[in-house]
Design a protein around this motif. Structure first.
Motif, PDB file in Angstrom:
ATOM      1  N   THR A 271       0.799   5.679  -1.768  1.00 43.04           N
ATOM      2  CA  THR A 271      -0.010   6.739  -2.365  1.00 43.04           C
ATOM      3  C   THR A 271       0.606   7.167  -3.688  1.00 43.04           C
TER       4      THR A 271
ATOM      5  N   LYS B 280      -3.067   0.248  -3.777  1.00 45.91           N
ATOM      6  CA  LYS B 280      -2.554  -1.009  -3.235  1.00 45.91           C
ATOM      7  C   LYS B 280      -2.455  -2.043  -4.338  1.00 45.91           C
TER       8      LYS B 280
ATOM      9  N   ASN C  32      -4.748   6.850  -2.001  1.00 49.37           N
ATOM     10  CA  ASN C  32      -4.203   5.571  -1.558  1.00 49.37           C
ATOM     11  C   ASN C  32      -4.359   4.545  -2.673  1.00 49.37           C
TER      12      ASN C  32
ATOM     13  N   THR D 209       0.852  -1.188   0.000  1.00 46.41           N
ATOM     14  CA  THR D 209       0.000   0.000   0.000  1.00 46.41           C
ATOM     15  C   THR D 209       0.886   1.235   0.000  1.00 46.41           C
TER      16      THR D 209
END
Length: 121
Positions: free
Chosen positions: A55, A69, A67, A53
């Protein structure tokens, strides 16, 4: 024989696991209170993987960052390559949860997806 001590992350109990190995072969897993612990321990010592994860920047959005992932877990040794591939990425708003941000990150076959939403400014 080699032993490795792990803390299970398969469920909220966080069992203390002891894995006995003969070379690269798992001989025994002790300390788990559920099947998830056995599965986690065997995978962690033979082929560790992680969800990544982080940004990325958003252009013309109501927020400057979003965000993101990995869509599924990737080999642990590919984490830094994955993060490096995302370093210069900027996506255009609007962005919805699940939008693909980067395909096949670090040659893993796994996509990077938005984990949030950003409306256009």
């Amino acid at each position: 024989m080699e032993t490795r001590e792990l803390t299970c992350i398969g469920c909220p109990l966080g069992c203390a696991l002891t894995v006995t190995m003969n070379g690269k072969e798992v001989v025994e897993v002790k300390g788990n209170t559920c099947k998830k612990g056995d599965i986690y321990a065997r995978k962690e010592v033979t082929n560790p993987t992680r969800i990544v994860t982080t940004t990325v920047r958003v252009s013309d959005g109501a927020a400057p960052m979003i965000n993101v992932k990995t869509q599924s877990d990737i080999p642990k040794d590919k984490i830094f390559e994955c993060v490096a591939a995302l370093k210069g990425v900027t996506i255009q708003a609007p962005v919805a949860i699940g939008d693909v941000v980067l395909e096949n990150v670090a040659g893993t076959g796994v996509n990077i997806v938005a984990a949030g939403a950003v409306e256009a400014a």
